[in-house]
Design an enzyme around this catalytic site. Structure first.
Site: not given
Ligand code: HSE
Length: 432
Positions: A129, A205
């Site tokens: 998650e 992502k």
């Molecule tokens: N470095 C990532 C960000 C951390 O700034 O979104 C969370 O995945």
């Protein structure tokens, strides 16, 4: 009362945050879910030098294999990040019959297929998650909350560091370097912030979300990825005057029978709800059929935000009956192989263009002439005249045009004698 015995691999910012979270919420979770968590062992390669404080009775080691050998440890939480050795550790844990919870977007986006197949083969859960938007439940929203819907488009502000930097540059006029330094101090950025600012973190992502939304394991190389390192205050200000704002958007959308997946700075209308997502806040704006439009937003980076998603997975695991089939939240079977990703030069989009040119009559006509030659329609033009500077910015918004044509036009304009510096081109997205 159920007890879940955990072996934690990685005791950095998120790992130590997870331990603190579970200590703080121990009684609350116990009462609410009838579940208890115990950290039997913590592995971190820096442990011999650092000797960090850990819960009483927890074994500290630099060798993750010690955790795998322990039959009491049923669940490995991997929080080291990066692809290697995270992939090997997760595979080893799965093969030793351990459930795995991870927040690692790099490894899930690059080796998800292999990891999910192995988890399935060994009948263990693999939950992740926190890999996208940290504790904001994006994985559950796509896989469970909207189950049954067809996803037409997913737009994400899914890197907290970049969103923080762009917001601080806009609202407080901070320099890029100052804003990045603050993002690092706040614990939002990766240990190597290059991955944040060059867009790769968002690419990881969106690849994970595409698997859930569109049933496709996407090769990261197929995602056209640009970061925010070239965004200037000038463009932020021009955009503001035009009623637009710049966000690093991760975009996945169906276009006829193909797929666009891309990450880049994008101009959106200031009136759209995504434009008001500022600072470390992340958001997903989804067009799902037949549900319609959904906007989900929350803190997508930071120690407790990341720990929160891991805790949710652990509670999910601990609450499951051993007889229920394991969960992977992925689509290894029904993969949509026929949907191809459109190459970036083949997409149709609108652009914000900024040219620096000598302040002479006829400049506009020359630029417009080249754009016309490539069939790029102009929607609006702004030129600051009479500012006594030898070089003036010419800002244009285009109509929808093939990316390839716009790029060719820009190359030609760059070579005109009136041009001063490389033209700036930022894609615009019309979000309904
Ligand atoms: N470095 C990532 C960000 C951390 O700034 O979104 C969370 O995945």
């Amino acid at each position: 009362m159920r007890k879940l015995t955990i072996g934690l691999v990685g005791y950095g910012n998120v790992g130590s945050g997870l331990v603190q979270f579970l200590q703080k919420k121990k009684n609350f979770i116990k009462n609410k879910f009838q579940v208890e968590f115990a950290f039997k062992a913590i592995c971190d390669k820096t442990i011999p030098d650092r000797k960090p404080a850990v819960p009483e009775g927890t074994l500290l080691t630099a060798d993750y294999k010690e955790l795998l050998k322990d039959p009491e440890i049923t669940t490995i939480v991997e929080l080291i990040g990066g692809v290697h050795p995270a992939r090997e550790i997760i595979l080893d844990a799965i093969k030793n019959g351990k459930h795995v919870v991870t927040a690692n977007k790099s490894v899930i986006s690059s080796h998800g297929k292999e990891l999910f197949e192995q988890a399935q083969a060994h009948s263990v859960n693999l939950l992740y998650e926190s890999s996208v938007m940290a504790g904001v439940p994006s994985i559950k929203m796509l896989s469970e909350g909207l189950a049954g819907n067809k996803f037409n488009a997913v737009y994400g502000i899914i890197n907290g560091t970049c969103n923080y930097i762009l917001s601080e540059m806009t609202s407080k006029k901070l320099s890029f370097a100052q804003a990045l330094e603050q993002a690092q101090k706040n614990g939002f950025a990766e240990s190597d912030p290059t991955l944040d600012i060059n867009g790769m973190d968002s690419a990881h992502k969106i690849a994970i979300l595409v698997n859930l939304a569109i049933r496709k394991f996407i090769n990261l190389k197929e995602i056209h990825t640009e970061g925010i390192q070239h965004i200037s205050h000038d463009d932020i200000e021009h955009a503001e005057r035009l009623g637009l704002t710049i966000k690093l958007l991760a975009i996945a959308k169906r276009v006829h029978h193909e797929l666009e997946v891309r990450v880049h700075p994008t101009l959106i209308s200031k009136d759209h709800p995504l434009a008001s997502i500022n600072g470390v806040m992340n958001a997903l704006y989804i067009d799902a059929d037949p549900m319609g439009k959904i906007l989900m937003s929350g803190e997508g980076a930071g120690q407790m935000a990341a720990a929160s998603g891991v805790v949710a997975d652990l509670i999910n695991l601990a609450s499951r009956s051993e007889k229920t089939a394991p969960r992977f939240f992925c689509n290894t079977h029904a993969e949509s192989t026929e949907m191809q990703v459109i190459k970036i030069d083949q997409i149709m989009t609108k652009f914000y263009l900024r040219f620096m040119a000598t302040d002479k009559p006829g400049v506009l006509a020359q630029i417009a002439g080249v754009l016309g030659k490539y069939d790029v329609g102009i929607n609006s033009v702004t030129q600051n005249v009479h500012n006594k500077a030898a070089t003036v910015p010419v800002v244009m918004l285009t109509e929808f045009a093939p990316e390839q044509m716009v790029r060719q036009a820009l190359e030609e304009i760059h070579k005109l004698p009136i041009a001063r510096g490389k033209p700036v081109a930022i894609r615009m997205e019309k979000l309904s």
